[in-house]
Design a protein around this motif. Structure first.
Motif, short mmCIF file in Angstrom:
data_model
loop_
_atom_site.label_atom_id
_atom_site.label_comp_id
_atom_site.label_asym_id
_atom_site.label_seq_id
_atom_site.Cartn_x
_atom_site.Cartn_y
_atom_site.Cartn_z
N THR A 99 0.86 -1.19 0.00
CA THR A 99 0.00 0.00 0.00
C THR A 99 0.89 1.23 0.00
N LEU A 100 0.66 2.13 -0.96
CA LEU A 100 1.49 3.31 -1.13
C LEU A 100 0.61 4.55 -1.14
N HIS A 101 0.96 5.51 -0.31
CA HIS A 101 0.23 6.78 -0.20
C HIS A 101 1.03 7.85 -0.95
N ILE A 102 0.34 8.62 -1.80
CA ILE A 102 1.04 9.60 -2.62
C ILE A 102 0.22 10.88 -2.73
N PHE A 103 0.88 12.03 -2.65
CA PHE A 103 0.18 13.29 -2.76
C PHE A 103 -0.15 13.60 -4.22
N LEU A 104 -1.15 14.44 -4.42
CA LEU A 104 -1.51 14.89 -5.76
C LEU A 104 -0.95 16.29 -5.99
N PRO A 105 -0.40 16.56 -7.18
CA PRO A 105 0.34 17.81 -7.39
C PRO A 105 -0.56 19.04 -7.52
N ILE A 106 -0.06 20.16 -7.00
CA ILE A 106 -0.67 21.46 -7.23
C ILE A 106 0.10 22.09 -8.38
N VAL A 107 -0.48 22.06 -9.56
CA VAL A 107 0.22 22.51 -10.77
C VAL A 107 0.63 23.96 -10.66
N VAL B 196 -4.59 8.29 -1.92
CA VAL B 196 -4.38 9.72 -2.06
C VAL B 196 -5.11 10.43 -0.92
N PRO B 197 -4.62 11.63 -0.53
CA PRO B 197 -5.18 12.29 0.65
C PRO B 197 -6.29 13.29 0.35
N ARG B 198 -7.04 13.57 1.40
CA ARG B 198 -7.98 14.69 1.42
C ARG B 198 -7.68 15.48 2.69
N ALA B 199 -7.51 16.79 2.56
CA ALA B 199 -7.09 17.63 3.68
C ALA B 199 -8.27 18.38 4.29
N ASP B 200 -8.28 18.43 5.62
CA ASP B 200 -9.25 19.23 6.35
C ASP B 200 -8.50 20.40 6.99
N PHE B 201 -8.63 21.58 6.41
CA PHE B 201 -7.85 22.73 6.87
C PHE B 201 -8.35 23.27 8.22
N MET C 213 -5.59 14.87 7.73
CA MET C 213 -5.92 14.30 6.43
C MET C 213 -6.66 12.99 6.59
N THR C 214 -7.52 12.69 5.61
CA THR C 214 -8.07 11.35 5.47
C THR C 214 -7.47 10.75 4.22
N HIS C 215 -7.57 9.43 4.09
CA HIS C 215 -6.84 8.70 3.05
C HIS C 215 -7.81 7.82 2.27
N HIS C 216 -7.70 7.86 0.94
CA HIS C 216 -8.71 7.26 0.09
C HIS C 216 -8.04 6.51 -1.07
N THR C 217 -8.65 5.40 -1.47
CA THR C 217 -8.16 4.64 -2.62
C THR C 217 -8.23 5.49 -3.88
N PHE C 218 -7.13 5.50 -4.63
CA PHE C 218 -7.12 6.22 -5.91
C PHE C 218 -7.92 5.42 -6.92
N LYS C 219 -8.98 6.03 -7.44
CA LYS C 219 -9.86 5.35 -8.39
C LYS C 219 -9.76 5.92 -9.80
N SER D 11 -10.53 21.23 -4.49
CA SER D 11 -11.13 21.77 -3.27
C SER D 11 -11.17 23.29 -3.37
N ILE D 12 -11.72 23.92 -2.33
CA ILE D 12 -11.75 25.39 -2.32
C ILE D 12 -10.34 25.98 -2.23
N PHE D 13 -9.37 25.14 -1.88
CA PHE D 13 -7.98 25.59 -1.82
C PHE D 13 -7.22 25.22 -3.09
N ASN D 14 -7.96 24.80 -4.13
CA ASN D 14 -7.39 24.50 -5.44
C ASN D 14 -6.50 23.25 -5.42
N ILE D 15 -6.82 22.32 -4.50
CA ILE D 15 -6.06 21.08 -4.39
C ILE D 15 -6.92 19.93 -4.88
N LEU D 16 -6.39 19.10 -5.77
CA LEU D 16 -7.11 17.93 -6.25
C LEU D 16 -7.30 16.93 -5.11
N GLU D 17 -8.54 16.47 -4.94
CA GLU D 17 -8.85 15.52 -3.89
C GLU D 17 -9.87 14.49 -4.39
N PRO D 18 -9.87 13.28 -3.79
CA PRO D 18 -10.85 12.27 -4.18
C PRO D 18 -12.26 12.66 -3.74
#
Length: 198
Positions: free
Chosen positions: A43-51, A76-81, A86-92, A100-107
């Motif tokens: 199991t590998l956890h990886i962040f999603l890029p902010i372009v 991949v993560p989802r952040a609660d500011f 963070m919570t962690h979710h299967t990449f689908k 998100s409202i912070f311009n971050i890709l999230e599941p």
């Protein structure tokens, strides 16, 4: 230098990269990443890029894993500011992501993963010779990684900054950091569990 100085310099360095330079650096990171020994990684956890912040394109790594290591469960993560947790979710797939409202890709899917994680690909702006990192200062990954018995791998376009002067007792050290030129090891766990060609 302290974290604030390093953060400011690293963000300026990133902003100064051309599109062509970023593409070349991402390709070099993928080449290094692909030499990992994944036999003990389930199991590998990886962040999603902010372009917009010129972060490393982790979709290249995700796509490589899905083709060459399809047995690995990718999270991949989802952040609660509001809580800095963070919570962690299967990449689908990319179709399951939204900004998100912070311009971050999230599941979008709600189901959370709470099981064992073998490796975490950690975002950072800079790292030092001891394996300490400088992020954006919110502490999401230090909170997440505390108590995690996993390989913590940084991903950085640039080389080590030497020594971060103001590390804190709660700062979590990396086990290794992948750069376009080489892999830097900070722990025997990383070098024995996931040896990477230099």
């Amino acid at each position: 230098m302290n974290k604030a100085e390093i953060r400011k310099g690293a963000m300026a360095d990133r902003r100064g990269l051309t599109r062509e330079a970023i593409a070349a650096l991402n390709a070099a990171l993928l080449t290094k990443f692909s030499t990992l020994d994944f036999k003990n990684i389930h199991t590998l956890h990886i962040f999603l890029p902010i372009v917009e912040k010129n972060e490393p394109d982790t979709f290249l790594l995700i796509n490589w894993l899905r083709i060459h290591q399809p047995q690995i469960h990718i999270l991949v993560p989802r952040a609660d500011f509001s809580t800095a947790l963070m919570t962690h979710h299967t990449f689908k797939g990319e179709e399951d992501l939204q900004k998100s409202i912070f311009n971050i890709l999230e599941p979008m899917q709600e189901e959370q993963y709470t099981g064992k994680i073998d490796m975490v690909i950690v975002p950072l702006l800079a790292f030092d010779d001891r394996g300490y990192r400088v992020g954006y200062g919110k502490g999401f990954y230090d909170r997440f990684l505390e108590g995690q018995n996993c390989i913590k791998a940084g991903l950085c376009f640039f080389s080590s900054v030497g020594t971060i002067a103001d590390t804190h007792v709660n700062d979590i050290r990396l086990d290794l950091c992948i750069t376009p030129e080489r892999i830097v090891y900070f722990s025997t766990q990383a070098s024995s569990s996931s040896r990477i060609g230099q």
